[in-house]
Design an enzyme around this catalytic site. Structure first.
Site, mmCIF file in Angstrom:
data_model
loop_
_atom_site.group_PDB
_atom_site.id
_atom_site.type_symbol
_atom_site.label_atom_id
_atom_site.label_comp_id
_atom_site.label_asym_id
_atom_site.label_seq_id
_atom_site.Cartn_x
_atom_site.Cartn_y
_atom_site.Cartn_z
ATOM 1 N N LYS A 121 1.606 4.543 34.322
ATOM 2 C CA LYS A 121 2.195 3.394 33.616
ATOM 3 C C LYS A 121 3.563 3.769 33.042
ATOM 4 C CE LYS A 121 -1.694 0.580 32.344
ATOM 5 N NZ LYS A 121 -2.250 -0.321 31.335
ATOM 6 N N ASP A 158 -9.999 -19.454 3.411
ATOM 7 C CA ASP A 158 -11.135 -19.002 2.624
ATOM 8 C C ASP A 158 -10.935 -19.141 1.097
ATOM 9 O OD1 ASP A 158 -13.600 -17.392 2.544
ATOM 10 O OD2 ASP A 158 -12.281 -15.917 1.630
ATOM 11 N N GLY A 178 -1.847 -19.829 2.621
ATOM 12 C CA GLY A 178 -0.791 -19.606 3.619
ATOM 13 C C GLY A 178 -0.700 -20.791 4.574
ATOM 14 N N ALA A 189 -3.439 -36.920 10.615
ATOM 15 C CA ALA A 189 -4.717 -37.497 11.051
ATOM 16 C C ALA A 189 -5.498 -38.056 9.860
ATOM 17 C CB ALA A 189 -5.543 -36.436 11.778
ATOM 18 N N VAL A 190 -5.467 -37.331 8.736
ATOM 19 C CA VAL A 190 -6.162 -37.802 7.533
ATOM 20 C C VAL A 190 -5.558 -39.132 7.083
ATOM 21 C CG1 VAL A 190 -6.493 -37.339 5.057
ATOM 22 C CG2 VAL A 190 -6.920 -35.526 6.729
ATOM 23 N N ARG A 233 -4.784 -10.598 8.115
ATOM 24 C CA ARG A 233 -5.381 -10.116 6.860
ATOM 25 C C ARG A 233 -6.404 -9.033 7.170
ATOM 26 N NH1 ARG A 233 -4.405 -12.546 1.913
ATOM 27 N NH2 ARG A 233 -3.713 -14.460 2.886
ATOM 28 N N GLU A 282 -2.998 -5.860 11.050
ATOM 29 C CA GLU A 282 -2.460 -5.370 9.779
ATOM 30 C C GLU A 282 -3.550 -4.782 8.874
ATOM 31 O OE1 GLU A 282 -0.762 -8.389 7.271
ATOM 32 O OE2 GLU A 282 -2.341 -9.817 7.716
ATOM 33 N N ASP A 302 -10.477 -16.538 10.373
ATOM 34 C CA ASP A 302 -11.508 -15.712 9.721
ATOM 35 C C ASP A 302 -12.481 -16.549 8.883
ATOM 36 O OD1 ASP A 302 -9.623 -16.478 7.882
ATOM 37 O OD2 ASP A 302 -9.504 -14.545 6.871
ATOM 38 N N ARG A 305 0.370 -20.849 -4.420
ATOM 39 C CA ARG A 305 -0.758 -20.190 -5.073
ATOM 40 C C ARG A 305 -0.761 -20.684 -6.519
ATOM 41 N NH1 ARG A 305 0.555 -16.063 -1.402
ATOM 42 N NH2 ARG A 305 -1.201 -15.955 0.034
ATOM 43 N N THR A 322 -5.698 -21.830 9.000
ATOM 44 C CA THR A 322 -5.174 -20.478 8.777
ATOM 45 C C THR A 322 -4.974 -19.818 10.139
ATOM 46 O OG1 THR A 322 -5.780 -18.203 8.102
ATOM 47 C CG2 THR A 322 -7.590 -19.750 8.319
ATOM 48 N N ILE A 323 -3.927 -19.004 10.250
ATOM 49 C CA ILE A 323 -3.722 -18.331 11.543
ATOM 50 C C ILE A 323 -4.761 -17.228 11.768
ATOM 51 C CG2 ILE A 323 -1.245 -18.824 11.643
ATOM 52 C CD1 ILE A 323 -0.793 -15.812 10.891
ATOM 53 N N ASP A 324 -5.451 -16.810 10.694
ATOM 54 C CA ASP A 324 -6.310 -15.619 10.790
ATOM 55 C C ASP A 324 -7.630 -15.841 11.535
ATOM 56 O OD1 ASP A 324 -4.367 -14.442 9.230
ATOM 57 O OD2 ASP A 324 -5.470 -14.723 7.357
#
Ligand code: F6P
Length: 324
Positions: free
Chosen positions: A214, A103, A11, A22-23, A172, A223, A130, A72, A126-128
């Site tokens: 409130k 991952d 993703g 940068a690379v 995820r 999710e 993880d 993928r 990754t935004i996750d």
């Protein structure tokens, strides 16, 4: 090492372009050739390569997504596919590979390194968030800000109509986005897969929240939550048990993966990209670059792929304390 290839895989996440830049520029600095591989591992299998110079990465530090594209690849999961990838790299005189991804991409890189003894360094994008071996992955901070801006807007309508909103965020099977954005948005409750909150506690919190005066409530739901209900079923359950609430659901979806990277992600990506090139030039392989105690460090790839860096339970405690 004379020639380094770089690819993005899995993703996309905001800041991947800044890492590629940068690379490429670190390669220029050290007078090493840099080759861009398009469409992730699929491009490796098909030999979809293009040389990248300093000017090819102009004005991309500010752009979301990845200009090298991501895909993928079922072919790369097969031995034949990986053999073809190896042949393509050798034919192009490429000595090492930098993989920017999550991952799943790291697992692919590790297998490739083991099979062909080909030097690989990975960069967590990754935004996750993880990944073991780094407190921050590229894109996480931007995604948090995107969620925060969206939920701030939802809060406006929630408070105007005295509504309860369930907002589903990505991640995820990890609750990092939910937990951090939930605190940033002042959510009344945060539901993450790492904690078994229980429906009773959720209903209880919302009852208390209403009783305390409130006028709106926000529940952030990861999710991957494991209450056995998806966000719509959760909302239905609460509506049935707390009929005084006017409940709505909002699923933020892929907007969380897009947009211009935050300054934090641009700086992080720049540091990671340079470290990846320097590590290869020092003869290192099979490591991931990561951020620990604000230092860019290397973690062996088999440790980096082992799952997630764990939830900061103190954040949950803080949220429970101040979301009353
Ligand atoms: O890993 C990033 C991520 O956006 C997750 O948060 C989400 O579960 C998944 O990718 C969505 O994948 P896809 O774009 O294939 O639907």
């Amino acid at each position: 090492i004379q020639k380094i290839a770089v690819l993005t895989s899995g993703g996309d996440s905001p800041g991947m372009n800044a890492a590629i830049r940068a690379v490429v520029r670190a390669c220029c600095f050290y007078k090493v050739e840099c080759i861009g591989v398009f469409r992730g591992f699929q491009g490796l299998v098909e030999g979809d390569f293009e040389p990248l110079g300093a000017r090819d990465v102009n004005y991309i530090i500010n752009r979301g997504g990845t200009f090298l594209k991501s895909a993928r690849s079922d072919a790369f999961r097969t031995v034949e596919g990986r053999q073809s990838a190896y042949r393509n790299l050798v034919d192009a005189d490429i000595d090492a590979l930098i993989i920017i991804g999550g991952d799943g991409s790291f697992k692919g890189g590790m297998t490739f390194n083991q099979e062909f003894n080909f030097p690989v360094i990975t960069i967590p994008g990754t935004i996750d968030n993880d990944i073991n071996g780094t407190t921050h992955t590229i894109g996480f901070d931007t995604a948090l800000n995107t969620v925060m801006e969206a939920v701030d807007k939802i809060r406006d309508t929630a408070s105007s109509h005295k509504r309860l909103f369930f907002v589903e965020v990505m991640g995820r099977d990890a609750g990092h986005i939910a937990l951090n954005s939930g605190i940033g948005c002042g959510a009344e409750e945060i539901i993450i897969p790492e904690e078994n909150l229980g429906m009773e506690r959720l209903v209880e919190t919302l009852k208390k929240s209403k009783a305390s005066g409130k006028s709106s409530s926000i529940v952030i739901v990861a999710e991957g939550e494991k209450l056995g209900k998806n966000v719509f079923e959760l909302a239905d359950y609460v509506e049935k048990n707390l009929p005084e609430y006017d409940v709505r659901v909002s699923v933020l979806g892929h907007m969380q993966r897009g947009g211009a990277p935050s300054c934090f992600d641009r700086v992080l990506a720049s540091r990671f990209g340079v470290k990846a090139v320097e590590s290869l030039l020092e003869g290192k392989s099979n490591f991931m670059v990561g951020l620990i105690n604000d230092q860019v460090v290397l973690t062996p790839l088999d440790k980096a792929v082992k799952g997630n860096s764990g939830i900061d339970w103190d954040l949950l405690r803080i949220s429970d304390m101040i979301s009353i």
